[in-house]
Enzyme design. Structure first.
Site, short mmCIF file in Angstrom:
data_model
loop_
_atom_site.label_atom_id
_atom_site.label_comp_id
_atom_site.label_asym_id
_atom_site.label_seq_id
_atom_site.Cartn_x
_atom_site.Cartn_y
_atom_site.Cartn_z
N ASN A 1 45.29 68.52 46.78
CA ASN A 1 45.23 68.77 45.66
C ASN A 1 46.52 68.04 44.41
O ASN A 1 45.58 67.66 43.42
CB ASN A 1 43.75 70.02 45.55
CG ASN A 1 42.70 69.89 46.19
OD1 ASN A 1 43.14 68.68 47.18
ND2 ASN A 1 42.36 70.43 46.44
N TYR B 1 38.37 69.44 42.53
CA TYR B 1 38.82 68.28 43.61
C TYR B 1 37.23 67.96 44.35
O TYR B 1 36.79 68.77 44.63
CB TYR B 1 40.27 68.24 44.29
CG TYR B 1 40.32 67.18 44.67
CD1 TYR B 1 40.55 66.73 44.22
CD2 TYR B 1 39.56 66.68 46.61
CE1 TYR B 1 40.94 64.68 45.13
CE2 TYR B 1 40.18 65.79 47.25
CZ TYR B 1 41.02 65.04 46.42
OH TYR B 1 41.21 63.83 47.50
N ASN C 1 47.86 21.41 32.12
CA ASN C 1 46.39 22.12 31.84
C ASN C 1 47.23 23.70 31.72
O ASN C 1 48.24 24.22 32.57
CB ASN C 1 45.59 22.25 32.97
CG ASN C 1 44.48 21.41 33.60
OD1 ASN C 1 44.65 20.67 32.79
ND2 ASN C 1 44.45 20.84 34.92
N SER D 1 44.37 56.95 52.50
CA SER D 1 44.46 55.96 51.64
C SER D 1 45.83 55.37 51.55
O SER D 1 46.52 54.59 51.01
CB SER D 1 44.27 56.78 50.47
OG SER D 1 44.77 58.26 50.96
N THR E 1 37.56 30.72 9.92
CA THR E 1 36.49 32.28 10.58
C THR E 1 35.74 31.04 10.86
O THR E 1 35.78 30.10 10.58
CB THR E 1 35.92 32.71 9.43
OG1 THR E 1 35.80 31.95 8.62
CG2 THR E 1 37.49 33.94 8.59
N HIS E 2 35.37 32.00 11.99
CA HIS E 2 33.57 31.13 12.90
C HIS E 2 34.65 29.46 13.75
O HIS E 2 33.70 28.51 13.90
CB HIS E 2 32.91 30.96 11.66
CG HIS E 2 32.21 31.99 11.45
ND1 HIS E 2 31.28 32.31 11.50
CD2 HIS E 2 32.53 32.19 9.75
CE1 HIS E 2 31.27 33.49 9.88
NE2 HIS E 2 31.97 33.41 9.42
N GLN F 1 39.96 59.90 45.69
CA GLN F 1 40.86 59.11 46.01
C GLN F 1 41.05 58.24 45.38
O GLN F 1 41.49 56.83 45.38
CB GLN F 1 40.85 59.60 47.71
CG GLN F 1 41.13 58.47 48.52
CD GLN F 1 41.94 58.89 49.22
OE1 GLN F 1 42.17 60.22 50.03
NE2 GLN F 1 41.09 57.53 50.52
N LYS G 1 43.15 55.35 42.56
CA LYS G 1 43.88 54.92 42.40
C LYS G 1 43.94 53.02 41.90
O LYS G 1 44.88 52.46 42.08
CB LYS G 1 45.45 55.34 43.00
CG LYS G 1 45.74 56.68 43.36
CD LYS G 1 46.32 57.35 44.27
CE LYS G 1 46.04 58.87 44.31
NZ LYS G 1 44.78 59.59 44.95
N SER H 1 46.59 18.75 37.51
CA SER H 1 45.47 17.81 38.00
C SER H 1 46.17 17.27 38.74
O SER H 1 46.52 16.30 39.45
CB SER H 1 44.59 17.39 37.45
OG SER H 1 43.39 17.11 37.92
N GLU I 1 44.46 30.82 30.21
CA GLU I 1 43.54 30.77 31.13
C GLU I 1 42.95 31.76 32.24
O GLU I 1 42.75 32.73 32.11
CB GLU I 1 42.57 28.96 31.89
CG GLU I 1 42.66 28.13 30.73
CD GLU I 1 42.47 27.36 32.29
OE1 GLU I 1 40.96 27.05 31.86
OE2 GLU I 1 43.68 26.50 32.32
N LYS J 1 46.89 14.89 33.06
CA LYS J 1 46.07 16.38 32.63
C LYS J 1 48.19 17.03 32.84
O LYS J 1 48.83 17.56 33.57
CB LYS J 1 45.46 17.01 33.28
CG LYS J 1 44.22 16.08 33.57
CD LYS J 1 43.26 16.74 32.92
CE LYS J 1 42.57 17.56 32.84
NZ LYS J 1 41.92 18.90 32.09
N1 ARG Z 1 44.57 61.16 49.21
C1 ARG Z 1 44.36 62.23 47.95
C2 ARG Z 1 43.74 62.25 46.97
O1 ARG Z 1 44.02 60.60 47.11
C3 ARG Z 1 45.17 63.56 48.60
C4 ARG Z 1 44.19 64.35 48.77
C5 ARG Z 1 43.23 65.21 49.70
N2 ARG Z 1 42.84 66.16 49.06
C6 ARG Z 1 41.98 67.13 50.03
N3 ARG Z 1 41.71 67.74 49.84
N4 ARG Z 1 42.01 65.91 51.34
O2 ARG Z 1 42.71 62.04 46.87
#
Ligand code: ARG
Length: 460
Positions: A111, A318, A286, A24, A156-157, A323, A326, A278, A291, A284
């Site tokens: 965790n 967990y 734009n 990660s 409206t509309h 993971q 993110k 354009s 958009e 143009k």
């Molecule tokens: N990279 C992991 C995550 O984003 C960190 C936690 C990993 N924990 C584990 N027990 N392998 O969730």
């Protein structure tokens, strides 16, 4: 033999494909500042609690400062084989400070660590979103106060309906964005809670000061249940929802800007800095920024759906699935920050063509409701007044004029009770001025909206 920080029981090395699949570090390195802050707070607390010596705590804190400096100078040796930001930082720390580096992880698991980092990151982002949204509201308020006397067709509309002031139209957005700020603030309070001390899932036997560490990180408190603490991601879901709603609001502004910039409307001109040309049609200009912002809104909804789906049916506590939390958040974060900042900029530089807006009032018979209301004051039931007004509109349309351009005889031909005072009522400014109801488009309610929003902006 495995050389991983967790590799004690492993005889073979991890395959390259597995390393690439499970890493990660390619995205969670964005969390380095929160990871280091969390580790420094943890080390200081371990020292205060006598789990490690004060000298050891100091060495860890200073070493982490050095790690941060390396990262910020672009000198940090990121390693994919170390999986994630946590193990990269800790490994480098140990290289820098020696054996004591290995004490940092006492009483902690990745965790609770990852959850702490992410909670700090999400709540820091929410604070930035709030700041940017307030900045945008300030632009709406400023543009509104410049255009209290500018009238345009309210729709409206997407059909012309009744005249409103441009100020009122701008402030409609200001209130939407203000609710966004309130939603973000509420979310930030739940997100900024420390999970540190939950360890892997069951809590820890070390005498950690969970409340103290939360306080030193500027958080609102510590977790209540260690299993919930490491398994929960609803703070991120809520934040993704907040980001989706603010983008929904932005996309509505964008849609109007796009229409208004069309020469057939001609209500606004965008500054050159916020338009593109354009490659084939030289005439143009734009509205690409608007958009794209409308387009990027879809990604933020996708990101919300993404995490909702990841969480669905996950057993406690967990699971590595988490993971995946993110990537969608980082994407929404980037989109929301850039969009809010750009919209404030673009809106600040827009030129509003007040005369074109006024012209559009006439073409749309926007004073038709006024005529119907006038007829009811002459004792005509509203349904009938509606009908008679419809006939007046048809007549004016036939002649290619506005209702206010019909002669008194023509109007009397439809209803003999109409007097010359009808022309005051048909005046567009009068129509707006008479809407004095709180929250209406009249000048007084618009002024009170402005005052209330200005006061809120100075003390949100
Ligand atoms: N990279 C992991 C995550 O984003 C960190 C936690 C990993 N924990 C584990 N027990 N392998 O969730």
């Amino acid at each position: 033999m495995s050389d991983k920080p967790w590799g004690g029981r492993f005889r073979e090395r991890t395959s390259g494909a597995v390393e690439a699949y499970t890493e990660s570090i390619s995205f969670d390195r964005e969390l380095y500042a929160q990871d280091i802050a969390g580790s420094q707070a943890h080390a200081a607390m371990l020292g205060r609690q006598g789990v490690i010596s004060p000298t050891e705590a100091d060495a860890l804190i200073r070493g982490l400062d050095e790690v941060r400096a390396e990262i910020e100078a672009g000198r940090f040796p990121w390693r994919q084989d170390l999986e994630d930001v946590h193990m990269n930082v800790e490994t480098r720390l140990t290289e820098l400070v020696g054996e004591v580096g290995k004490k940092l992880h006492t009483g902690r698991s990745r965790n609770d660590q990852v959850c702490l980092d992410f909670r700090l990151y999400v709540s820091d982002s929410l604070r930035e979103w709030m700041r940017l949204t307030r900045g945008l509201i300030a632009v709406f308020v400023r543009r509104a106060s410049e255009h209290r006397a500018t009238l345009l067709p309210g729709c409206t509309h997407m059909q012309p309906a009744q005249p409103v002031s441009l100020a009122h139209h701008m402030l409609a957005y200001a209130w939407m964005f203000r609710r966004d700020v309130e939603r973000m603030r509420d979310c930030e309070r739940r997100a900024r809670i420390s999970p540190l001390g939950a360890a892997a899932l069951a809590g820890t036997t070390y005498p950690l000061d969970t409340a103290g560490v939360a306080e030193s990180l500027g958080m609102y408190g510590a977790f209540k249940n260690s299993m919930d603490a490491v398994a929960d991601r609803d703070f991120a879901l809520e934040a993704l929802f907040c980001g989706s709603v603010v983008m929904a609001h932005l996309s509505r502004v964008c849609e109007e800007i796009i229409w208004w910039a069309n020469p057939q409307f001609g209500f606004v001109s965008l500054s050159d800095a916020h338009s593109t040309g354009s490659s084939i049609m030289p005439q143009k200009k734009n509205p690409d920024v608007a958009e794209l912002m409308r387009g990027k809104t879809g990604r933020t909804y996708g990101n919300l759906m993404n995490l909702l789906t990841t969480l669905k049916g996950l057993p406690l506590t967990y699971n590595r699935d988490l993971q995946e939390d993110k990537v969608p958040f980082l994407d929404t974060d980037k989109t929301v920050r850039a969009s809010l900042a750009l919209m404030a900029d673009m809106l600040g530089g827009i030129h509003f063509h007040a005369e074109r807006m006024r012209k559009a009032l006439k073409a749309g018979f926007l004073n038709a409701t006024e005529l119907a209301d006038y007829l009811t004051t002459r004792g005509m039931p509203f349904r009938e007044a509606h009908h008679v007004t419809g006939r007046a509109v048809a007549l004016a349309e036939e002649k290619g004029v506005g209702l206010e351009d019909l002669t008194l005889e023509e109007l009397r031909g439809l209803c003999p009770d109409i007097g010359p005072d009808v022309y005051t009522v048909l005046d567009y400014d009068t129509a707006v001025a008479r809407r004095t109801i709180p929250g209406g488009t009249g000048p007084e309610p618009v002024n009170s909206q402005l005052k209330e929003l200005e006061a809120w902006l100075t003390n949100p």
